[in-house]
Design an enzyme around this catalytic site. Structure first.
Site, PDB file in Angstrom:
ATOM      1  N   ASP A 186       2.129  -7.191   4.979  1.00  0.00           N
ATOM      2  CA  ASP A 186       2.492  -5.856   4.480  1.00  0.00           C
ATOM      3  C   ASP A 186       3.315  -5.036   5.567  1.00  0.00           C
ATOM      4  O   ASP A 186       3.001  -5.169   6.487  1.00  0.00           O
ATOM      5  CB  ASP A 186       1.036  -5.357   4.359  1.00  0.00           C
ATOM      6  N   HIS A 233      -0.426  -5.683   0.946  1.00  0.00           N
ATOM      7  CA  HIS A 233      -0.775  -4.039   1.161  1.00  0.00           C
ATOM      8  C   HIS A 233      -2.273  -3.863   0.371  1.00  0.00           C
ATOM      9  O   HIS A 233      -2.427  -4.133  -0.728  1.00  0.00           O
ATOM     10  CB  HIS A 233       0.067  -3.288   0.574  1.00  0.00           C
ATOM     11  N   SER A 286      -3.642   2.697   2.170  1.00  0.00           N
ATOM     12  CA  SER A 286      -2.255   3.203   2.473  1.00  0.00           C
ATOM     13  C   SER A 286      -2.078   4.600   2.830  1.00  0.00           C
ATOM     14  O   SER A 286      -2.911   5.211   3.775  1.00  0.00           O
ATOM     15  CB  SER A 286      -1.199   3.245   1.332  1.00  0.00           C
TER      16      SER A 286
END
Length: 510
Positions: free
Chosen positions: A449, A474, A195
């Site tokens: 995601d 994710h 991320s």
């Protein structure tokens, strides 16, 4: 009214949920005790060391004396703070063998949840005889300058030292000094991140190619800036996730916002909603807080729509969106949308059945790092992701940049720099640009995601490889492997290992 409220929910998620959604975790308990240092520390490193265990993996917790400002030479820039890092040498082949070093680039949270939940880096290590290092991001966890979080977040004068470029320079400085300390100047370094951490890993490879030979960037939304993609794209993925499970499920949620608003306007309606959703307290409960709480459940579940069961810190069933839609479609709940919605969000917030009532004021428990992340989204992390078109599962709305500006002025007395990320790191015409000078980056994205909307989804060259998983969420590839992992997930990790092996082999060959 409800349209602006749900829009504010999206902003709330960007501020408080942040990128790190491997779990909805509180900080895991640790059990440190005195432990002798395993290496001789140079001047920049603290001699203090403790041993901590995460998922049966033992890490030494250490501290590096980090400079406050890497980019100016004023007297204050030479102030220092202690930057925490975790190190695991269980599988390391040692300096004599020039064994590789795997570094995880910590994101916007304490480093402990990253080490606790990120399994691939430690599971890859035996294959490469690699040393594993997790480095904490400045201003988060225990890597806080100015004496503590309260002092560090007291004003823009102190928070001004919190930026992605400063963080990358921290990582470079620490890695270089650590290699000198271990007498492994020639050992190759591979960086990992998920991320925001995945974005950092990407940018680190591009900015510091002399420090790392490659980067595994998982769920890194490096294209979610400066209007490179549509502001509707993020929530479009959330919509598609639910709609792909059940058209009725999608319609129930989509129609619920006005329905809830109408109930709240009735005499006693708000109290009825509070009781129906088992909200603990009447204090500060409003239709706005309820809408935010529900929206948070849908978005966070989309991010965490993993194929395997959660754990103590992330108690969700496999593919929780499927379970939420089953709850909504269950005929036992009749035609009452409130009962359907409650059954669905109970999957997200109370799957372990340990919660008797809910507090919608803090649904995701990221308050500890809220001030720091608020600062980052008010300075450089300007991601237009609040838009909802007419087909969205959320009420139609537009990305409101002016709303962000006003929030930042009110909170920090500053204005965002919406073009800074693309100025500093690029993003526009990324295929053409990176093809000419970039190399050795793996971009993984799970297409369920919502952050994948801003990810690199197509390979750019032989060494800039995009791996996508239709059923992935994710940075699912970074999680610890389990016996229940589907074949596609095993194949993703196997491919990542093969690519990293090629990087390291080429490095040794030359």
């Amino acid at each position: 009214m409800y349209t602006s409220t749900i829009m504010n929910s999206r902003i709330l998620l960007l501020l408080l949920f942040s990128y790190f959604a491997i779990s909805f975790a509180k900080t895991t308990p640790t059990f440190p005790f005195p432990f002798p240092t395993i290496i001789n520390e140079p001047d920049g490193f603290s001699a203090a060391s403790t041993k901590t265990t995460y998922n049966n993996q033992v890490y030494d917790t250490k501290y590096f004396t980090q400079i406050l400002d890497h980019f100016t030479f004023t007297p204050q820039s030479y102030q220092t703070f202690q930057q925490r890092y975790l190190i695991n040498d269980k599988y390391w082949g040692g300096a004599k063998n020039m064994a590789p070093i795997f570094v995880y680039m910590g994101g916007e949270d304490d480093i402990e949840p990253f080490a606790r939940e990120t399994g691939s880096i430690i599971e890859f290590a035996p294959h490469f005889n690699a040393l594993v290092v997790f480095i904490e991001h400045r201003f988060y966890g225990k890597s806080v300058p100015f004496g503590g979080v309260k002092e560090a977040t007291s004003s823009s004068k102190t928070l001004g030292y919190l930026s992605s470029t400063q963080a990358l320079a921290d990582y470079a400085t620490l890695i270089i000094d650590l290699k000198k300390n271990l007498t492994v100047i020639d050992s190759p370094v591979v960086v990992f991140g998920g991320s925001y951490g995945g974005s950092l890993a990407t940018w680190f490879r591009l900015k510091y190619p002399h420090v790392t030979i490659g980067a595994l960037a998982s769920s890194a939304p490096i294209l979610l800036y400066d209007n490179i993609i549509s502001p509707y794209a993020y929530n479009d993925v959330v919509t598609q996730d639910f709609r792909s499970e059940s058209e009725n499920c999608y319609k129930v949620i989509k129609g619920s916002w006005q329905f809830l608003q109408d109930i709240a306007k009735q005499s006693g309606g708000l109290e009825r909603l509070r009781k129906s959703f088992r909200i603990c307290s009447k204090t500060n409960f409003s239709i706005g807080s309820l809408v935010d709480w529900l929206g948070s459940a849908y978005i966070s579940t989309a991010m965490a729509d993993y194929p395997t069961p959660g754990n103590l810190f992330n108690p969700l069933p496999p593919y929780p969106i499927k379970q939420m839609c089953k709850a909504i479609d269950d005929p036992r709940h009749g035609s009452d949308p409130v009962k359907k919605l409650y059954a669905a969000v109970n999957i997200c917030y109370n799957y372990s059945r340990e919660v008797n009532c809910f507090d919608p004021g803090n649904p995701l428990d990221f308050e500890q790092s809220a001030a720091q992340w608020n600062w980052q989204i008010c300075t450089e992390m300007i991601m237009p992701a609040d838009g909802n078109n007419k087909d969205s599962i959320f009420p139609a709305s537009e990305w409101d940049y002016n709303g962000r500006v006003q929030f930042c002025k009110d909170t920090f007395k500053i204005e965002p720099r919406p073009n800074w990320i693309t100025t500093e790191f690029g993003g526009h015409n990324i295929e053409r640009v990176l093809k000419k000078f970039g190399s050795n980056i793996i971009f993984f994205n799970g297409l369920r995601d919502p952050w994948s909307a801003g990810g690199v989804l197509k390979s750019i060259s032989k060494s800039l490889v995009a791996i996508t998983a239709k059923e992935g969420a994710h940075h699912v590839d970074l999680k610890f492997s389990t016996k229940e992992d589907p074949k596609w997930l095993k194949d993703v990790r196997r491919k990542e290992v093969e690519i990293i092996q090629e990087w390291i082999s080429q490095y040794y060959h030359y």
